[in-house]
Design an enzyme around this catalytic site. Structure first.
Site, PDB file in Angstrom:
ATOM      1  N   LYS A 256      -7.557 -17.759   2.076  1.00 22.66           N
ATOM      2  CA  LYS A 256      -8.333 -16.563   1.723  1.00 22.66           C
ATOM      3  C   LYS A 256      -9.728 -16.949   1.270  1.00 22.66           C
ATOM      4  O   LYS A 256     -10.727 -16.402   1.747  1.00 22.66           O
ATOM      5  CB  LYS A 256      -7.636 -15.780   0.603  1.00 22.66           C
ATOM      6  CG  LYS A 256      -8.402 -14.530   0.200  1.00 22.66           C
ATOM      7  CD  LYS A 256      -8.147 -14.108  -1.224  1.00 22.66           C
ATOM      8  CE  LYS A 256      -8.936 -14.937  -2.211  1.00 22.66           C
ATOM      9  NZ  LYS A 256      -8.863 -14.405  -3.596  1.00 22.66           N
ATOM     10  N   CYS A 327      -5.167   3.269  -4.674  1.00 27.84           N
ATOM     11  CA  CYS A 327      -3.806   2.780  -4.442  1.00 27.84           C
ATOM     12  C   CYS A 327      -3.578   1.508  -5.244  1.00 27.84           C
ATOM     13  O   CYS A 327      -3.415   0.415  -4.704  1.00 27.84           O
ATOM     14  CB  CYS A 327      -3.577   2.531  -2.952  1.00 27.84           C
ATOM     15  SG  CYS A 327      -1.829   2.315  -2.526  1.00 27.84           S
ATOM     16  N   CYS A 334      -1.743   8.985  -5.796  1.00 25.71           N
ATOM     17  CA  CYS A 334      -1.378   9.581  -4.509  1.00 25.71           C
ATOM     18  C   CYS A 334      -1.840  11.027  -4.380  1.00 25.71           C
ATOM     19  O   CYS A 334      -2.140  11.488  -3.278  1.00 25.71           O
ATOM     20  CB  CYS A 334       0.137   9.494  -4.306  1.00 25.71           C
ATOM     21  SG  CYS A 334       0.764   7.817  -4.175  1.00 25.71           S
ATOM     22  N   CYS A 337      -5.214  11.036  -2.875  1.00 34.34           N
ATOM     23  CA  CYS A 337      -5.405  10.130  -1.744  1.00 34.34           C
ATOM     24  C   CYS A 337      -5.344  10.865  -0.411  1.00 34.34           C
ATOM     25  O   CYS A 337      -4.392  11.600  -0.129  1.00 34.34           O
ATOM     26  CB  CYS A 337      -4.341   9.034  -1.776  1.00 34.34           C
ATOM     27  SG  CYS A 337      -4.513   7.842  -0.440  1.00 34.34           S
ATOM     28  N   CYS A 343       1.281   7.881   4.573  1.00 30.46           N
ATOM     29  CA  CYS A 343       1.641   6.643   3.869  1.00 30.46           C
ATOM     30  C   CYS A 343       3.132   6.541   3.569  1.00 30.46           C
ATOM     31  O   CYS A 343       3.683   7.376   2.837  1.00 30.46           O
ATOM     32  CB  CYS A 343       0.846   6.560   2.566  1.00 30.46           C
ATOM     33  SG  CYS A 343       1.197   5.067   1.616  1.00 30.46           S
TER      34      CYS A 343
END
Length: 358
Positions: A256, A327, A334, A337, A343
């Protein structure tokens, strides 16, 4: 396409952050003052009392090549932030993110196909991009790309790249604001009051450990910094390695960090930088091995099988910021969102009441 209900939710969420985001000075000032206290010569992990100002560069473009900016001499200019009014989404409540052009995104990706591409990924990505333009996330003001000092008469590109490497090394298992404060302390408390390969080599490992005590796994990271500085002095003339293979061979540097360093330091895209947020959200949306990727490295490999290469840089700041604000791993929002109706994570009962579609 977004429903009328979803668009109203987007506008409503924007209104709640515009007051803070409309003034970049206010955002960076409040978001970048980190507090610490000292007990027995070490700062505690609880962040309190003393303010540390972390320099934020206001013109950061999460999709731009740092190498191009270095060549042009425009990296991290001091130009003031203004709210963007360009693009399909109009004004933005997040001055650090360019306005998002839905029409251009649809033009480029609506018909995109790949063998392992999950159905409907374009709509999820587009809605997340819209939400990212409306709320400032920690990564926007204190992400690793923001931390290095600007290239100048006294800060060479090599020093800039080294400070980016240090920020990434300290960021593992550590919040952005804690990483930013630790790097700032290194700048002010290392020998010579600067953060360079020479200053790290001149300091004792115990001294470095004391300075970065607030970050996760600080003892190991102090050791990694000393060993890495020695390698950079011996093999690379105090600069960072130019290839991914050499970068990930440094102590404490994983894939990463390697990919993000290649993106930001050298302007080369050889893979996706997958952190805990990208890994978690990729699994949540079944973008990675049907949601069964066990590690960030497995997620990276799965995403690279189907995600358009043109999004390999953008996906990291996009999903990291979304994971920090909407999130979250704990306390998902939620009910606010725009991805809720698409989702699988919401269907498991995460977060607040799901917005009704009309």
């Amino acid at each position: 396409m977004l429903t009328r209900r979803s668009k109203r939710l987007l506008d409503k969420s924007s209104a709640s952050v515009v007051a803070a985001a409309v003034s970049p000075t206010a955002v960076s000032s409040d978001a970048t003052k980190i507090k610490t206290e000292t007990v027995d010569e070490h700062p505690t992990k609880r962040i309190k009392t003393e303010h540390i100002d972390v320099k934020i560069e206001p013109d950061f473009d999460p999709t731009a090549s740092l190498a191009v900016k270095l060549e042009a001499g425009t990296t991290n200019s001091a130009a003031p932030i203004t709210k963007s009014t360009e693009g399909g989404s109009g004004t933005t409540g997040n001055p650090y993110i360019p306005a998002f052009d839905e029409a251009e995104f649809d033009k480029k990706y609506a018909g995109y196909t790949a063998p392992h591409a999950p159905p409907g990924w374009q709509e999820i990505y587009k809605r997340v991009k819209l939400m990212r333009t409306r709320e400032v996330a920690p990564v926007d003001t204190m992400g690793c790309e923001r931390i290095p000092e600007s290239v100048s008469a006294t800060i060479t590109p090599a020093v800039h790249r080294f400070q980016l490497l240090v920020a990434l090394m300290l960021s593992a298992q550590t919040k952005d604001e804690v990483t930013a404060a630790a790097v700032q302390k290194l700048r002010t408390e290392l020998p010579g009051r600067q953060l360079t390969v020479s200053s790290v080599l001149a300091a004792e490992e115990a001294e470095i450990d004391k300075i970065i005590y607030s970050v996760g796994f600080h003892r190991r990271k102090a050791n990694f910094l000393k060993r890495t500085a020695a390698i950079l002095r011996e093999k690379y003339g105090d600069d960072i390695p130019p290839t991914l293979e050499e970068i990930v061979s440094l102590p404490g540097v994983g894939p990463k960090m390697g990919h993000l360093l290649m993106h930001r330091a050298w302007g080369r895209v050889e893979g996706i930088g997958v952190d805990v947020h990208v890994h978690r959200l990729g699994n949540l949306w079944r973008w990675t091995k049907d949601g069964k990727a066990k590690t960030p490295e497995e997620s990276r490999q799965a995403l690279e099988e189907w995600l358009p290469r043109s999004l390999w840089v953008d996906i990291n700041p996009t999903l990291v910021g979304f994971g920090q604000t909407v999130c979250r791993s704990q306390g998902k929002r939620c009910g606010e969102c725009l991805v809720a109706d698409l989702c699988p994570g919401y269907m498991k009962g995460a977060g607040t009441k799901k917005p009704k579609r009309r």
